[in-house]
Write a protein that holds these residues in place. Sequence first.
Motif, PDB file in Angstrom:
ATOM      1  N   ASP A   1       0.854  -1.199   0.000  1.00 32.60           N
ATOM      2  CA  ASP A   1       0.000   0.000   0.000  1.00 32.60           C
ATOM      3  C   ASP A   1       0.893   1.253   0.000  1.00 32.60           C
ATOM      4  O   ASP A   1       0.711   2.165  -0.818  1.00 32.60           O
ATOM      5  CB  ASP A   1      -0.920  -0.026   1.229  1.00 32.60           C
ATOM      6  CG  ASP A   1      -1.893   1.134   1.281  1.00 32.60           C
ATOM      7  OD1 ASP A   1      -2.207   1.698   0.208  1.00 32.60           O
ATOM      8  OD2 ASP A   1      -2.361   1.477   2.390  1.00 32.60           O
TER       9      ASP A   1
ATOM     10  N   HIS B   1      -6.924  -4.014   1.035  1.00 32.31           N
ATOM     11  CA  HIS B   1      -6.555  -2.873   0.189  1.00 32.31           C
ATOM     12  C   HIS B   1      -5.229  -3.106  -0.557  1.00 32.31           C
ATOM     13  O   HIS B   1      -5.117  -2.834  -1.757  1.00 32.31           O
ATOM     14  CB  HIS B   1      -6.480  -1.628   1.075  1.00 32.31           C
ATOM     15  CG  HIS B   1      -6.056  -0.388   0.377  1.00 32.31           C
ATOM     16  ND1 HIS B   1      -6.744   0.149  -0.683  1.00 32.31           N
ATOM     17  CD2 HIS B   1      -4.979   0.431   0.589  1.00 32.31           C
ATOM     18  CE1 HIS B   1      -6.138   1.251  -1.089  1.00 32.31           C
ATOM     19  NE2 HIS B   1      -5.059   1.437  -0.340  1.00 32.31           N
TER      20      HIS B   1
ATOM     21  N   CYS C   1      -4.185  -2.919  -4.519  1.00 38.40           N
ATOM     22  CA  CYS C   1      -3.117  -2.010  -4.982  1.00 38.40           C
ATOM     23  C   CYS C   1      -2.092  -2.781  -5.814  1.00 38.40           C
ATOM     24  O   CYS C   1      -1.662  -2.312  -6.880  1.00 38.40           O
ATOM     25  CB  CYS C   1      -2.389  -1.378  -3.787  1.00 38.40           C
ATOM     26  SG  CYS C   1      -3.356  -0.169  -2.886  1.00 38.40           S
TER      27      CYS C   1
ATOM     28  N   HIS D   1       1.339   4.186  -2.840  1.00 36.24           N
ATOM     29  CA  HIS D   1       1.188   5.625  -2.599  1.00 36.24           C
ATOM     30  C   HIS D   1       2.328   6.388  -3.276  1.00 36.24           C
ATOM     31  O   HIS D   1       2.128   7.421  -3.915  1.00 36.24           O
ATOM     32  CB  HIS D   1       1.196   5.937  -1.097  1.00 36.24           C
ATOM     33  CG  HIS D   1       0.022   5.355  -0.363  1.00 36.24           C
ATOM     34  ND1 HIS D   1       0.031   5.093   0.977  1.00 36.24           N
ATOM     35  CD2 HIS D   1      -1.196   4.974  -0.825  1.00 36.24           C
ATOM     36  CE1 HIS D   1      -1.143   4.576   1.326  1.00 36.24           C
ATOM     37  NE2 HIS D   1      -1.898   4.500   0.247  1.00 36.24           N
TER      38      HIS D   1
ATOM     39  N   HIS E   1      -5.314   3.521  -7.182  1.00 34.96           N
ATOM     40  CA  HIS E   1      -6.188   3.493  -6.005  1.00 34.96           C
ATOM     41  C   HIS E   1      -7.670   3.467  -6.385  1.00 34.96           C
ATOM     42  O   HIS E   1      -8.477   2.882  -5.661  1.00 34.96           O
ATOM     43  CB  HIS E   1      -5.853   4.644  -5.053  1.00 34.96           C
ATOM     44  CG  HIS E   1      -4.887   4.208  -3.975  1.00 34.96           C
ATOM     45  ND1 HIS E   1      -3.619   3.787  -4.269  1.00 34.96           N
ATOM     46  CD2 HIS E   1      -5.030   4.068  -2.630  1.00 34.96           C
ATOM     47  CE1 HIS E   1      -3.015   3.417  -3.142  1.00 34.96           C
ATOM     48  NE2 HIS E   1      -3.851   3.579  -2.138  1.00 34.96           N
TER      49      HIS E   1
HETATM   50 FE   FE2 Z   1      -3.693   3.186  -0.039  1.00 38.35          FE
END
Ligand code: FE2
Length: 384
Positions: free
Chosen positions: A193, A276, A280, A197, A262
């Motif tokens: 994750d 999540h 991703c 980002h 995302h």
């Molecule tokens: Fe995230």
Amino acid sequence: MLSTFKARTISVVFGPGACLTTGEKAKELGITKALCFHGKGIKKAGIADKIINSLKKAGIEVLDSDASKSDTPDIVVNEVAALAKEAGVNGIVAVGGGSTLDAAKAINVLMGNEPPINKYFGFQITKAGVPLILIPTTSGTGSEVTSVAVVTDTTNNTKNGVINAATTADLAIVDPELTLGMSPELTAISGIDAFSHAVEAYTSKRMNPMSDVLAEKTISLILENLPLAIANGSDLAIRTKMSFAALLGGTAFSDATVHLGHSIAHTLGAAYNLAHGIGCAAALPPVVEFVAAAIPEKVKDLGKLMGLTDLEKLSNEDLGKKVADSIRQFCHKVGIPSLSTLGIDESSLADLVPTVLADNCTTNSIIKPTEEQVLSLLKSAYRS
Ligand SMILES: [Fe+2]
């Protein structure tokens, strides 16, 4: 060339043992009665008591709530905020993963504004809440330094969010010791994750020189340390590097934003109840390949960060493929499963196209995708 970016900062106490300063720091913020918000697992792990003891030692009264859940529902936010207001708390201290920290931000919206939280979805301006201290126990979301508060919207059965002054922490306390208990699976999922980002901030429509520096360091730290953190989760030096990477990644995307990776991860997560980080990992390779047509130099730099060579003479298409493959291999190396192995029906992906297009993050893509392109990205994500 002109650049526009934010050089904003949130105060941070960082390093092993940092959580022991919570009481003292809360006192400095004028807190005399704090809501300590966390989940049951954090209580069981003894982490909540560590924070509560620190607050009490500083003479701060504590309202203890273990009501946080994964992808916290709006109902919980509304209930806990009502309890906190009734108890007269004048500060919030949240400890946990991204869901807990996001929910605490949403609770703080209701400390200064009328309930329910659902009224503020969609970024409406709200009044400031009370001093907010966020303490992460994972290395991934960067939620401690972002102003995004995402909770589950039970009316529309989706995730929804609030972003404004009340959803920004007054202080982040990042203590890598609190991440020592993460399983290899959670370490991988949260680490990817954070990696997403950084890569998305690096390739977003709103990328800038400041976020690039933050993203580059995040990417390098994660490439080097995530496999080590998975292999040896009790190594505090490695955990410290991962905590720092998550914080840097969060700071990078606070300004430069995440984009299509995302949007797709949010959509896959809601449709198939996926973690999540798994969404991703699936989405990031095809998205990087997709944007290579618009920003080949940036994708080339990303490839170099990934350790790739001989990128100079490649066509944009081949460059995108090569860098995407390298990301895919890294995700597999840290043990993230491919969607195709999770029993998901590939033919159901077409139904997800409108949701991906409607996701707020999609507007940050450097290429505005068509419906056909989104479907192609989803199919490629399925095979990542
Ligand atoms: Fe995230």
